[in-house]
Design a protein around this motif. Sequence first.
Motif, PDB file in Angstrom:
ATOM      1  N   ARG A 124      -5.742  -4.508   1.482  1.00 12.62           N
ATOM      2  CA  ARG A 124      -4.262  -4.641   1.909  1.00 12.62           C
ATOM      3  C   ARG A 124      -3.594  -3.561   0.988  1.00 12.62           C
ATOM      4  NH1 ARG A 124       0.584  -5.088   2.874  1.00 12.62           N
ATOM      5  NH2 ARG A 124       1.610  -6.365   4.197  1.00 12.62           N
ATOM      6  N   PRO A 125      -3.593  -2.485   1.676  1.00 21.30           N
ATOM      7  CA  PRO A 125      -2.687  -1.274   0.772  1.00 21.30           C
ATOM      8  C   PRO A 125      -1.376  -1.775   1.146  1.00 21.30           C
ATOM      9  CG  PRO A 125      -4.097  -0.328   2.441  1.00 21.30           C
ATOM     10  CD  PRO A 125      -4.174  -1.819   2.643  1.00 21.30           C
ATOM     11  N   LEU A 126      -0.401  -1.465   0.240  1.00 18.17           N
ATOM     12  CA  LEU A 126       0.971  -1.756  -0.022  1.00 18.17           C
ATOM     13  C   LEU A 126       1.751  -0.795   1.008  1.00 18.17           C
ATOM     14  CD1 LEU A 126       1.987  -2.282  -3.455  1.00 18.17           C
ATOM     15  CD2 LEU A 126       1.218  -4.120  -1.583  1.00 18.17           C
ATOM     16  N   ALA A 152       6.080  -2.734  -8.150  1.00 14.60           N
ATOM     17  CA  ALA A 152       4.779  -2.535  -7.178  1.00 14.60           C
ATOM     18  C   ALA A 152       3.520  -2.003  -7.755  1.00 14.60           C
ATOM     19  CB  ALA A 152       5.264  -1.566  -5.946  1.00 14.60           C
ATOM     20  N   PRO A 153       2.584  -2.783  -7.672  1.00 13.72           N
ATOM     21  CA  PRO A 153       1.339  -2.208  -8.391  1.00 13.72           C
ATOM     22  C   PRO A 153       0.697  -1.022  -7.785  1.00 13.72           C
ATOM     23  CG  PRO A 153       0.693  -4.185  -7.078  1.00 13.72           C
ATOM     24  CD  PRO A 153       2.223  -3.891  -6.868  1.00 13.72           C
ATOM     25  N   SER A 154      -0.194  -0.381  -8.382  1.00 11.23           N
ATOM     26  CA  SER A 154      -0.940   0.550  -7.874  1.00 11.23           C
ATOM     27  C   SER A 154      -2.151   0.408  -7.818  1.00 11.23           C
ATOM     28  CB  SER A 154      -0.885   1.997  -8.603  1.00 11.23           C
ATOM     29  OG  SER A 154      -1.368   1.803 -10.226  1.00 11.23           O
ATOM     30  N   GLY A 155      -3.151   1.180  -7.373  1.00 14.37           N
ATOM     31  CA  GLY A 155      -4.829   0.478  -7.214  1.00 14.37           C
ATOM     32  C   GLY A 155      -5.116  -0.127  -6.118  1.00 14.37           C
ATOM     33  N   ASP A 156      -6.137  -0.754  -6.011  1.00 10.55           N
ATOM     34  CA  ASP A 156      -6.689  -1.412  -4.839  1.00 10.55           C
ATOM     35  C   ASP A 156      -6.092  -2.689  -4.908  1.00 10.55           C
ATOM     36  OD1 ASP A 156      -8.275   0.746  -4.058  1.00 10.55           O
ATOM     37  OD2 ASP A 156      -9.666   0.299  -5.017  1.00 10.55           O
ATOM     38  N   ILE A 157      -5.743  -3.223  -3.474  1.00 12.82           N
ATOM     39  CA  ILE A 157      -5.367  -4.415  -3.254  1.00 12.82           C
ATOM     40  C   ILE A 157      -5.922  -5.273  -2.438  1.00 12.82           C
ATOM     41  CG2 ILE A 157      -3.290  -5.817  -2.581  1.00 12.82           C
ATOM     42  CD1 ILE A 157      -2.661  -4.256  -4.998  1.00 12.82           C
ATOM     43  N   LEU A 158      -6.485  -6.506  -2.596  1.00 14.35           N
ATOM     44  CA  LEU A 158      -7.371  -7.366  -1.709  1.00 14.35           C
ATOM     45  C   LEU A 158      -6.314  -8.481  -1.221  1.00 14.35           C
ATOM     46  CD1 LEU A 158     -10.293  -8.310  -0.733  1.00 14.35           C
ATOM     47  CD2 LEU A 158     -10.352  -9.601  -2.903  1.00 14.35           C
ATOM     48  N   LEU A 203      -2.213 -11.692  -2.499  1.00 14.23           N
ATOM     49  CA  LEU A 203      -2.550 -10.450  -2.961  1.00 14.23           C
ATOM     50  C   LEU A 203      -3.122 -10.181  -4.228  1.00 14.23           C
ATOM     51  CD1 LEU A 203       0.354  -8.524  -1.161  1.00 14.23           C
ATOM     52  CD2 LEU A 203      -1.874  -8.998  -0.304  1.00 14.23           C
ATOM     53  N   VAL A 204      -4.314  -9.547  -4.330  1.00 16.76           N
ATOM     54  CA  VAL A 204      -4.992  -9.524  -5.831  1.00 16.76           C
ATOM     55  C   VAL A 204      -5.122  -8.073  -6.134  1.00 16.76           C
ATOM     56  CG1 VAL A 204      -7.079 -10.314  -6.918  1.00 16.76           C
ATOM     57  CG2 VAL A 204      -6.221 -11.625  -4.829  1.00 16.76           C
ATOM     58  N   ARG A 205      -4.591  -8.094  -7.400  1.00 18.10           N
ATOM     59  CA  ARG A 205      -5.099  -6.395  -8.040  1.00 18.10           C
ATOM     60  C   ARG A 205      -6.439  -6.305  -8.513  1.00 18.10           C
ATOM     61  NH1 ARG A 205       0.043  -8.650  -9.667  1.00 18.10           N
ATOM     62  NH2 ARG A 205       1.600  -6.937  -9.457  1.00 18.10           N
ATOM     63  N   LEU A 206      -7.098  -5.843  -7.523  1.00 17.58           N
ATOM     64  CA  LEU A 206      -8.779  -5.807  -7.707  1.00 17.58           C
ATOM     65  C   LEU A 206      -9.071  -5.333  -9.104  1.00 17.58           C
ATOM     66  CD1 LEU A 206     -10.917  -6.627  -5.901  1.00 17.58           C
ATOM     67  CD2 LEU A 206     -11.212  -4.095  -5.348  1.00 17.58           C
ATOM     68  N   GLU A 207      -8.443  -4.267  -9.804  1.00 10.58           N
ATOM     69  CA  GLU A 207      -8.642  -3.687 -10.885  1.00 10.58           C
ATOM     70  C   GLU A 207      -8.384  -4.456 -12.217  1.00 10.58           C
ATOM     71  OE1 GLU A 207      -4.795  -0.974 -11.635  1.00 10.58           O
ATOM     72  OE2 GLU A 207      -6.538  -0.146 -10.550  1.00 10.58           O
TER      73      GLU A 207
END
Length: 136
Positions: free
Chosen positions: A36-38, A50-56, A90-94
């Motif tokens: 789920r990209p922002l 707003a986070p960066s990186g991969d979002i699940l 939404l989860v910050r995968l990193e």
Amino acid sequence: MATWDDVRRIMAALPATTERAPREWRARDKNLAWERPLRKGDLAALGDDAPSGDILGVRVEDVGVAEALVADDPAVYFTTPHFAGYPAVLVRLEVIEPDELHELLRDAWLARAPKRVVKEFLEGQGLAGGEGTGLR
């Protein structure tokens, strides 16, 4: 730190679960987890947070679970106005640890997979009746 390979491995171990499209997993026809990209509106709503990186994105049992996860660990879990009133986080995968990711995805599967498949899986794990799963 978890990776897409961790997500794929965890989901592949759950019966009746398929990767319908790259980085989109379902239990039969029910959505479980997805990349789920922002989007522009998400970025505007989150602003500097707003986070960066991969979002699940992960479907959870109900809105209360989503709210509890976000309140308990906002460094890992968050939401956007798009998901208001919807049982998903939404989860910050990193940031999420692989063990926590495993528990989150297993719980999503337990809540969404067909009841018969869940029962058979739990019995195969020695967890008939849902002991240790949060299900009863």
